[in-house]
Design an enzyme around this catalytic site. Structure first.
Site, PDB file in Angstrom:
ATOM      1  N   HIS A  85      10.979  45.897 -19.995  1.00 43.14           N
ATOM      2  CA  HIS A  85       9.861  46.823 -18.948  1.00 43.14           C
ATOM      3  C   HIS A  85       8.565  46.407 -19.433  1.00 43.14           C
ATOM      4  O   HIS A  85       7.882  45.983 -18.868  1.00 43.14           O
ATOM      5  CB  HIS A  85      10.033  47.599 -17.734  1.00 43.14           C
ATOM      6  CG  HIS A  85       9.958  48.747 -18.565  1.00 43.14           C
ATOM      7  ND1 HIS A  85      10.221  49.886 -19.179  1.00 43.14           N
ATOM      8  CD2 HIS A  85       8.361  49.359 -18.452  1.00 43.14           C
ATOM      9  CE1 HIS A  85       9.629  50.953 -18.813  1.00 43.14           C
ATOM     10  NE2 HIS A  85       8.155  50.335 -18.531  1.00 43.14           N
ATOM     11  N   TRP A 214      14.348  55.981 -12.656  1.00 44.01           N
ATOM     12  CA  TRP A 214      13.810  57.113 -12.463  1.00 44.01           C
ATOM     13  C   TRP A 214      14.373  58.114 -12.214  1.00 44.01           C
ATOM     14  O   TRP A 214      15.147  59.063 -11.787  1.00 44.01           O
ATOM     15  CB  TRP A 214      12.881  57.654 -11.141  1.00 44.01           C
ATOM     16  CG  TRP A 214      11.559  56.434 -10.623  1.00 44.01           C
ATOM     17  CD1 TRP A 214      11.686  55.432 -10.430  1.00 44.01           C
ATOM     18  CD2 TRP A 214      10.568  56.953 -11.531  1.00 44.01           C
ATOM     19  NE1 TRP A 214      10.230  55.378 -10.507  1.00 44.01           N
ATOM     20  CE2 TRP A 214       9.689  56.065 -11.695  1.00 44.01           C
ATOM     21  CE3 TRP A 214      10.108  57.779 -13.263  1.00 44.01           C
ATOM     22  CZ2 TRP A 214       8.454  55.730 -12.066  1.00 44.01           C
ATOM     23  CZ3 TRP A 214       9.066  57.644 -13.686  1.00 44.01           C
ATOM     24  CH2 TRP A 214       8.010  56.900 -13.342  1.00 44.01           C
ATOM     25  N   ASP A 222      16.461  49.138 -22.074  1.00 43.63           N
ATOM     26  CA  ASP A 222      14.892  48.946 -21.590  1.00 43.63           C
ATOM     27  C   ASP A 222      14.791  48.624 -22.849  1.00 43.63           C
ATOM     28  O   ASP A 222      13.969  49.986 -23.513  1.00 43.63           O
ATOM     29  CB  ASP A 222      14.371  49.757 -21.068  1.00 43.63           C
ATOM     30  CG  ASP A 222      13.389  48.927 -20.591  1.00 43.63           C
ATOM     31  OD1 ASP A 222      13.213  48.293 -20.926  1.00 43.63           O
ATOM     32  OD2 ASP A 222      12.634  50.144 -18.970  1.00 43.63           O
ATOM     33  N   SER A 655       5.790  54.704 -21.517  1.00 43.98           N
ATOM     34  CA  SER A 655       7.013  54.019 -21.887  1.00 43.98           C
ATOM     35  C   SER A 655       7.134  52.681 -22.890  1.00 43.98           C
ATOM     36  O   SER A 655       6.515  52.402 -23.735  1.00 43.98           O
ATOM     37  CB  SER A 655       6.676  52.518 -20.729  1.00 43.98           C
ATOM     38  OG  SER A 655       6.981  52.946 -19.558  1.00 43.98           O
ATOM     39  N   PHE A 671      11.941  55.150 -21.731  1.00 44.68           N
ATOM     40  CA  PHE A 671      11.642  54.338 -20.706  1.00 44.68           C
ATOM     41  C   PHE A 671      11.403  55.186 -19.727  1.00 44.68           C
ATOM     42  O   PHE A 671      10.885  54.275 -18.716  1.00 44.68           O
ATOM     43  CB  PHE A 671      12.563  53.358 -21.291  1.00 44.68           C
ATOM     44  CG  PHE A 671      13.821  53.418 -20.452  1.00 44.68           C
ATOM     45  CD1 PHE A 671      14.190  53.431 -19.667  1.00 44.68           C
ATOM     46  CD2 PHE A 671      14.551  54.263 -21.069  1.00 44.68           C
ATOM     47  CE1 PHE A 671      15.552  53.783 -18.543  1.00 44.68           C
ATOM     48  CE2 PHE A 671      15.585  54.168 -20.632  1.00 44.68           C
ATOM     49  CZ  PHE A 671      16.011  54.073 -19.351  1.00 44.68           C
TER      50      PHE A 671
END
Length: 720
Positions: A85, A214, A222, A655, A671
């Site tokens: 991301h 979440w 990720d 992140s 992440f």
């Protein structure tokens, strides 16, 4: 006999103490403070100086800030490992309907195929020093709060500009550690040529999508690989085909064996903002006013963009990064609101405030110096509540509507560029103006007029519904006659037909025009920006007054809280380099439920539906059926671990942070947090604060077996 019994009892007691689990501590610790932690007793197997030592190479030298995320160097050739991301926006910017790097992923099989990660830069912390005395020397007796805030802001700019002149090619920033009290100057190596190497397809890198965001258990790959480049002489340089890979002073060693439940881990990274030193006034405002408004507004925008994207993949690509960002914040705020309610956080903070006030009033000297602090803070937040909706609409007119953002930037540039550099707003300073231009180019790349028109219409309607004492004059001037809806529609249709700001060449030329020249161009969004400008300036002055007041009040609050609690505090996170540590550990989110701390490929297959966001690539399913796990199989779980859970203290900005084992080897890439831990920005607890990483074994397995990129594993010194 009695002596033997006593010896046995003592032995059992000592054994119980030994077996009792060691717990993590709250704190995103500044690198200057990690010597205060006795990490050896917590499980660290290396010396603390190997993590950070300003005199010699240490792990800190391998940590890099990539855009708004963290990353780490994992090879001598500038290879960076971070989150999927974190590369998302760059992959989207390079995508088209024909080359969809979000859906299909991006892979460079050699260095010549690597592509520019537009909009991304990287920073490595070189040094830091306290500059509190110099910053606060700008404050003079008799200044009002707005003057105080402006004086401090100007002094910080002067320090930054001077430092960058003294250190050519470096980037300097002054971070406020405790509001109105302590300031630290950081100097960074600043790398401007970042390229994409491997970005997994969305079905891996975003597996589970917004549904799993979440949440735990998680099965998201990720991660992404990037590479940093510099000029041939080793100096930082803009993107060029002549550039060569950057050779970091230090890169992290990979531990392909990973970690297991109960293992000690620590993270290094650049966490964003936390607010743990704020009062109940702040938390109540967030809970009752700002966050509910933002959740509502972001939900509305996401629905609009989803709808206009349904029939056209090219349009969808333009919206992907924006939807992802809005959705992430929206769900984060929903988690925070739920957590605040569950923990009765506002009520607890009020109790703390009342206890502190009693402590202050019990001492005449303290009362004279600090007795007014909490009361004045309360009055500021009461005023903010009264102005909130107008200020939020005013803010989102600029932030959410691309054409207004472009118009305001062009108009402000014509004013700010006439000032001395240190007196300009930050975006227009010489050191930042090139980045501002790049941001405008990225906005144009994702601009879609129908969406922009819908969002503007909604905001104008919301503005027209404000009570009379909250009106925005520039908006009222657009809405003439007895039919506000028709006035809004007429303005929007005419403005978008006439504006030329969506033309890159016109936009860049407009940034060099004087205010008088801009007026002569008669662009409707530049005219609107001119009409909005006085209100923006008025609000900016109000915000400066609030900040000046709050900085002074919080500086006093910290002092008296230290007396009250008889202890020091570490500063809230502020995007500067921090360390946090903990253990691979599950948790119980509700009665009779316990979450194990590792997930595996088995869970990926169980979640797979064949439809987005659970559309696992067929190759992974085949590899899983064949049990082709090579060296990355967990000996007990009999599968490849995908994600892991641990009780470190993290927030946004972490992140991409490397998760390191007791020997300082990389075992995962942070992440996310569990839903219950979205409240971390306001409070942390061993019971519910859990962070999530993609397991290094899954990263390596995907890279080798799915992508077939053996050269990356060899570059990271992984035996095949």
């Amino acid at each position: 006999m009695k002596r033997k019994f006593i010896i046995l009892a003592v032995f059992i007691f000592c054994l119980a103490l030994f077996l009792q689990p060691v717990l993590a501590d709250e704190g995103m610790w500044p690198i200057s403070d990690i010597h205060k932690l006795n990490l050896k007793t917590k499980g660290l197997k290396i010396e603390a100086e190997e993590i950070y030592n300003p005199q010699v190479l240490s792990l800190i030298d391998a940590i890099v800030k990539v855009g708004g995320c963290t990353g780490s160097f994992v090879s001598s050739e500038g290879l960076i490992l971070t989150n999927h991301h974190c590369a998302y926006g760059a992959a989207q910017a390079a995508s088209s309907k024909e080359k969809d790097y979000i859906k299909d992923g991006f892979l460079a099989r050699n260095s010549s195929q690597e592509i520019e990660a537009k909009g991304l830069t990287a920073r490595i912390t070189d040094s830091y020093r306290d500059v509190s005395e110099e910053v606060l020397s700008a404050v003079r007796k008799g200044m009002d709060w707005a003057q105080r805030a402006k004086a401090i802001e100007k002094k910080i700019k002067e320090i930054v500009v001077r430092t960058e002149k003294e250190n050519p090619g470096k980037r300097a920033e002054v971070a406020e550690m405790f509001s109105g009290k302590t300031y630290v100057l950081f100097i960074y190596t600043y790398l401007k040529d970042i390229r994409l190497v491997y970005v997994p397809p969305r079905s891996i890198g975003e597996f589970g999508g917004a549904v799993d965001n979440w949440m735990w258990p998680r099965h998201t790959g990720d991660f992404s690989f990037m590479r940093a480049y510099v000029a041939k002489d080793g100096s930082p340089a803009e993107y060029s085909s002549d550039n060569v890979p950057y050779h970091p002073r230090k890169f992290l060693e990979i531990a392909p064996q990973g970690v297991d439940e109960g293992d000690f881990v620590f993270l290094l990274g650049y966490p964003g903002r936390t607010y743990r030193h704020r009062t109940s006034h702040f938390l109540a405002y967030e809970k009752e006013v700002r966050m509910p408004y933002v959740v509502n507004w972001y939900q509305w925008q996401i629905k609009v963009m989803d709808k206009v994207s349904q029939e056209n993949r090219a349009v969808a690509i333009k919206h992907l990064s924006r939807i992802k960002g809005l959705s992430n914040t929206m769900k984060n705020y929903q988690g925070k609101l739920k957590g605040m309610k569950r923990l009765h956080l506002v009520e607890k903070k009020r109790e703390e405030k009342e206890s502190l006030q009693k402590f202050i009033e019990a001492d005449p000297n303290l009362k004279a110096k600090y007795g007014h602090v909490l009361e004045q803070m309360g009055r500021i937040y009461d005023n903010m509540r009264k102005q909130a909706e107008r200020e939020l609409i005013h803010d989102y007119l600029r932030r959410s509507v691309n054409m207004i953002y472009l118009g305001c930037t062009v108009y402000e540039a014509s004013i700010e560029l006439q000032k001395k550099d240190v007196e300009r707003e930050s975006a227009y300073m010489e050191r930042n103006f090139p980045l501002t231009k790049k941001r405008l180019e990225l906005i144009l790349g994702n601009y879609y007029q129908p969406t922009d028109k819908i969002i503007l219409k909604e905001l104008l309607k919301r503005a027209s519904d404000l009570p009379q004492d909250q009106r925005i004059p520039a908006v009222d001037n657009l809405i003439q006659g007895s039919d506000p809806d028709k006035s809004i529609d007429d303005f929007i249709e005419k403005a978008y037909n006439q504006t030329r700001l969506a033309d890159k060449e016109f936009l860049m030329a407009a940034l060099r025009k004087s205010t008088r020249e801009l007026k002569a161009m008669e662009d409707p969004f530049i005219r609107l920006a001119e009409a909005l400008y006085p209100e923006y300036q008025r609000l900016k002055k109000i915000q400066d007054e609030r900040k000046g007041a709050m900085d002074e009040l919080y500086a006093k609050l910290i002092d008296v809280k230290k007396m009250f609690l008889k202890k020091d505090f570490i500063p809230d996170a502020n995007r500067t380099l921090r360390l946090t540590y903990g253990y691979v550990r599950g948790y119980s989110p509700a009665d009779a439920i316990y979450y194990q701390p590792l997930t595996t490929l088995k869970g990926v297959i169980e979640k797979t539906t064949g439809k987005e966001p659970f559309d696992t690539p067929s190759k992974i399913i085949e590899l899983c059926k064949a049990k082709d796990f090579v060296q990355f199989e967990h000996p007990k779980l009999k599968s490849v671990p995908v994600c892991l859970l641990y009780d470190t203290d993290t927030t946004g900005g972490n992140s991409g942070s490397p998760v390191l084992n007791a020997w300082g080897q990389l075992v995962g890439i942070n992440f996310d947090r569990a839903f219950e831990a979205t409240i971390n920005d306001f409070a942390w607890s061993e019971d519910y604060s859990r962070s999530i990483a993609v397991d290094i074994r899954y990263v390596l397995w995907i890279t080798q077996k799915f992508a077939g990129v053996d050269y990356l594993l060899r570059e990271m010194n992984i035996s095949l």
